[in-house]
Design an enzyme around this catalytic site. Structure first.
Site, PDB file in Angstrom:
ATOM      1  N   ASP A  93      41.340  63.919  32.147  1.00 12.02           N
ATOM      2  CA  ASP A  93      40.092  63.360  32.721  1.00 12.02           C
ATOM      3  C   ASP A  93      40.213  64.331  34.081  1.00 12.02           C
ATOM      4  O   ASP A  93      40.941  64.771  34.506  1.00 12.02           O
ATOM      5  CB  ASP A  93      40.259  61.931  33.203  1.00 12.02           C
ATOM      6  N   ASP A  99      39.175  58.542  24.869  1.00 13.79           N
ATOM      7  CA  ASP A  99      39.267  57.403  25.622  1.00 13.79           C
ATOM      8  C   ASP A  99      38.237  56.410  25.476  1.00 13.79           C
ATOM      9  O   ASP A  99      36.963  56.985  25.171  1.00 13.79           O
ATOM     10  CB  ASP A  99      39.566  58.151  26.916  1.00 13.79           C
ATOM     11  N   ASP A 116      49.286  52.695  29.205  1.00  8.70           N
ATOM     12  CA  ASP A 116      48.955  53.395  30.371  1.00  8.70           C
ATOM     13  C   ASP A 116      50.294  53.284  31.285  1.00  8.70           C
ATOM     14  O   ASP A 116      50.839  53.928  32.161  1.00  8.70           O
ATOM     15  CB  ASP A 116      47.937  53.175  31.507  1.00  8.70           C
TER      16      ASP A 116
HETATM   17  C1  GLA Z   1      42.790  56.054  30.734  1.00  9.16           C
HETATM   18  C2  GLA Z   1      43.808  56.365  29.790  1.00  9.16           C
HETATM   19  C3  GLA Z   1      44.954  57.443  30.806  1.00  9.16           C
HETATM   20  C4  GLA Z   1      44.027  58.587  31.365  1.00  9.16           C
HETATM   21  C5  GLA Z   1      42.686  57.844  32.171  1.00  9.16           C
HETATM   22  C6  GLA Z   1      41.884  58.981  32.645  1.00  9.16           C
HETATM   23  O1  GLA Z   1      43.277  55.127  31.508  1.00  9.16           O
HETATM   24  O2  GLA Z   1      44.393  55.401  29.166  1.00  9.16           O
HETATM   25  O3  GLA Z   1      45.855  57.926  29.999  1.00  9.16           O
HETATM   26  O4  GLA Z   1      43.421  59.534  30.294  1.00  9.16           O
HETATM   27  O5  GLA Z   1      42.073  56.961  31.367  1.00  9.16           O
HETATM   28  O6  GLA Z   1      40.839  58.508  33.374  1.00  9.16           O
END
Ligand code: GLA
Length: 737
Positions: free
Chosen positions: A363, A474, A544
């Site tokens: 991101d 995502d 995450d």
């Molecule tokens: C989500 C994804 C992360 C990352 C963030 C970026 O939380 O699970 O791995 O890519 O977005 O904003």
């Protein structure tokens, strides 16, 4: 022959290598009932199990005389409104507002299985049984579809509802599968959690009434999962009965068990009715998502292995399915939004020197996105950050010998974006009501084809602009404030399902245009880790939470249903960004090895001792990944249960070798070594055990170095010495002599 029909007695049986699934039709009334699901049995007439001659089932000559019959009979696809007062699988409303329906048997067919639309299973060694039910009053036809493959202990079900009348019908509920069974003291397993702790295993006795899980978030969710395990009280990893039910779908779902007055269970799954309704015009049909059912007489382990085989052989389609995935390094936990091309190239350079194979830019590369407040929807490269543009960066990364991958969140729109300024109506919101923001963003109305076309063009423009070989797709917020400007009033409740179909269509288009692209789905971690998404991406970001110890729980729950080859897992830096825990770098590697394996850290800044271990871990991945991805999975111990240690094994199908991982979460003072019983080996073969030594990156003889029979290792066990410290791990390679 895997499907057999006794036409005269109207008995239908589906045999898989180890299981039988049987349903049959009562003489009068012609209700389709569930007779049996369990270990494979001979072809006896066991319709007595429908208990139609017992109280309170006693059939009436005139079926409408006795509602008690309808309310007790083990229905195979129950309907609402005519006397079965339990949860229905189908509820129809007529334009007049009437909801009663009754389904009677009307025929069957058996055909060779033909692969249908995604999501769904595929294969050329399957058969499909179609049982036709109908309601003459409504002029409604329901086709129950059952698919079995020669090589798999699974039954895949779905239903098709056809409106043969001349008026519109409304489906208030149209589930994928339902069956009734006796409760023999069964327990219920569900996978539950939250962000950063997805799919933890929960087990509890089944009691009277309604129990189960659902999602109304527009995605399968962090909180609940479209899976149910119905297990005998004595069910362990290797013993006891387990029935697994898993919906092949990525949106709102329900998975429930209802225990009724006669200790009978009704198990069902499908699209959650709470947020669903479908307008079915005359002549139209509605096809439900598929549900996979697995029965195992070999405990949870047998159930997991059947799901893994089904999904590896008949669901995951990507050309990457059986290939070693490139070891990637992702910059999210390394830099978050704070990066430029210099920083990424520095990471890539160091990564290349360590043998890592792909850089994934996460991101923050587009619009003016320096935090999560803006730019979703503006998929143009931020040249202030990436000077010289994307192609220059990708070429630079490629020149270092690395592939390049990129992050998108295609379904979203930031209020602060050019896209929103141009098309505020593309965001899902109820006119006149301020829509709720989550992570400062709205959801795009993907149910609308013009929105999908725009999204697809944006993705394609970026993918065509440089040599991009991987996409992380995502989805960082649930759907709320549901309304679509593309739908009439009496179709508004179709939005959630149409949204998911829109996502499938987009990902299908993506894979059609870029067939070799490695796609990894993701949703704020693992909120869309489901069988539906696996049809498009061979791997999904699991969570995450990259902490190795938290991952033990998450990955155990995930692997209960899904193959290890599908679980996105990375080595990250310590203290872990989510929980602040410090674990040895080796352990982080062993845990990530149970998934796709990659890195999520700033390789230019981690401690030198950790960095120096990466080339060895890369080698470790190449030594064992194939065994992990293609092997049979056996869980030997659960930290979730013993609060002390965790262990699992991947055994090659021919049982010539296995990889055993043992993680000692808690060191024990003044204690014996632990004895671990090793499952899945050939009892008659002899094996020698080697330990993977991280320091020399080679295998060294383990223990006394002697060879042992598989049966000795299974029954007597092997010794795992107590390690000094917490969160320690050991990797054992067990090889046939
Ligand atoms: C989500 C994804 C992360 C990352 C963030 C970026 O939380 O699970 O791995 O890519 O977005 O904003």
């Amino acid at each position: 022959m895997s499907i057999a029909v006794n036409e005269q007695e109207r008995i239908f049986r589906l045999d898989t290598p180890d299981t039988s699934y049987i349903c049959a039709v009562t003489d009068d009334p012609g209700y389709l009932g569930h007779v049996y699901y369990g270990p494979r049995i001979p072809d006896d007439d066991i319709r007595c199990l429908l208990r139609t001659s017992e109280n309170p089932y006693i059939p009436s000559m005139n079926k409408r005389d006795k509602l008690s019959f309808t309310d007790c009979y083990p229905m195979e696809y129950p309907v609402y409104g005519t006397g079965d007062f339990r949860e229905p699988a189908l509820k129809i409303r007529t334009p007049e507002g009437y909801c009663a329906a009754e389904l009677n048997y009307a025929g069957y067919s058996v055909e060779n299985f033909k692969t249908g639309p995604v999501p769904g299973v595929y294969g050329d060694n399957g058969q499909v049984l179609t049982i036709k039910l109908k309601d003459d009053c409504l002029k409604l036809e329901v086709l129950l579809k059952y698919t079995v493959f020669d090589d798999c202990n699974a039954v895949i079900r779905h239903s098709e509802i056809i409106n043969n009348s001349s008026s519109t019908l409304f489906l208030e509920r149209a589930l994928s599968a339902s069956f009734d069974m006796d409760n023999e003291d069964y327990e219920l397993i569900t996978l539950n959690g939250s962000w950063a702790r997805e799919r933890h295993i929960n087990r509890k006795p089944i009691g009277y009434g309604f129990q189960g899980v659902y999602s109304d978030r527009g995605e399968t969710s962090h909180q609940h999962h479209p899976f149910l395990g119905i297990v005998s009280k004595d069910c362990t990893q290797s013993r006891g009965e387990a029935i697994g039910v898993n919906l092949i779908y990525s949106g709102n779902f329900i998975a429930s068990v209802y225990e009724g007055q006669f200790d009978n269970l009704r198990v069902m799954t499908g699209i959650d009715p709470e947020s669903f309704e479908w307008k079915l015009n005359a002549g139209e049909s509605f096809v439900t998502p598929q549900a996979a059912l697995v029965y195992s007489a070999e405990g949870l382990g047998g159930m997991s292995r059947s799901f893994h085989d089904l999904y590896r052989e008949h669901l995951i389609r990507s050309p990457w399915k059986d290939k070693a995935r490139p070891i990637l390094i992702n910059n999210w936990e390394a830099t978050y939004f704070d990066f430029n091309e210099e920083k990424l190239l520095a990471i890539a350079k160091e990564a290349a020197a360590c043998g890592i194979e792909m850089l994934v830019m996460d991101d923050g590369w587009f619009g003016k996105r320096n935090d999560d407040n803006s730019s979703l929807g503006d998929w143009n490269v931020n040249e202030n950050k990436l000077k010289g543009g994307l192609k220059k960066l990708v070429d630079g990364v490629n020149a270092l010998g690395l592939k390049f991958g990129i992050w998108f969140e295609p379904e979203m729109i930031s209020p602060d974006s050019d896209l929103y300024r141009a098309h505020p109506d593309w965001a899902i919101a109820v006119p006149g009501r301020t829509a709720g923001l989550a992570r400062n963003q709205y959801v795009l109305d993907i149910s609308r084809s013009e929105v999908r076309d725009h999204v697809f063009r944006s993705l394609a423009d970026i993918l065509d602009s440089a040599n991009i070989e991987y996409v992380k797709w995502d989805m960082n917020r649930p759907l709320s404030d549901l309304a679509s400007l593309g739908l009439e009033a009496d179709r508004q409740k179709e939005l959630s399902h149409r949204y998911v179909q829109g996502v499938y269509e987009l990902q299908g288009r993506l894979m059609e245009r870029y067939p070799d692209l490695l796609l990894e789905n993701c949703s704020g971690g693992g909120a869309r880790f489901d069988a539906g998404m696996l049809c498009f991406s061979p791997q999904i970001w699991c969570s995450d939470d990259t902490d190795a110890i938290e991952r033990l729980l998450i990955q155990e729950g995930t692997a209960l249903v899904y193959p290890l080859s599908a679980m996105g897992a990375h080595v990250s830096d310590c203290p872990n960004h989510t929980v602040g825990r410090v674990t040895p770098f080796e352990t982080r590697g062993y845990v990530a090895l149970a998934g796709t394996f990659g890195y999520e850290l700033d390789i230019t800044r981690i401690p030198e001792a950790d960095r120096a271990m990466i080339p060895g871990q890369v080698k470790m991945y190449h030594m064992y990944n194939e065994l992990v991805a293609a092997g049979d999975y056996y869980r030997l111990a659960s930290y979730s249960g013993n609060n002390s240690y965790d262990s699992w094994m991947c055994v090659r199908k021919d049982k010539s070798e296995a990889l055993l991982t043992f993680i000692q979460v808690k060191g024990r003072p003044n204690a014996h070594s632990r004895k671990l019983k090793v499952e899945g080996l050939d009892p008659g073969k002899t094996y020698r055990i080697y330990r993977f030594d991280m320091e020399t990156v080679s295998e060294v003889p383990y223990g006394d170095g002697k060879a042992y029979h598989g049966s000795t290792l299974a029954n007597a066990g092997l010794i795992i010495n107590n390690m000094w410290g917490d969160n320690k791990g050991i990797l054992l390679h067990i090889k046939e002599e």
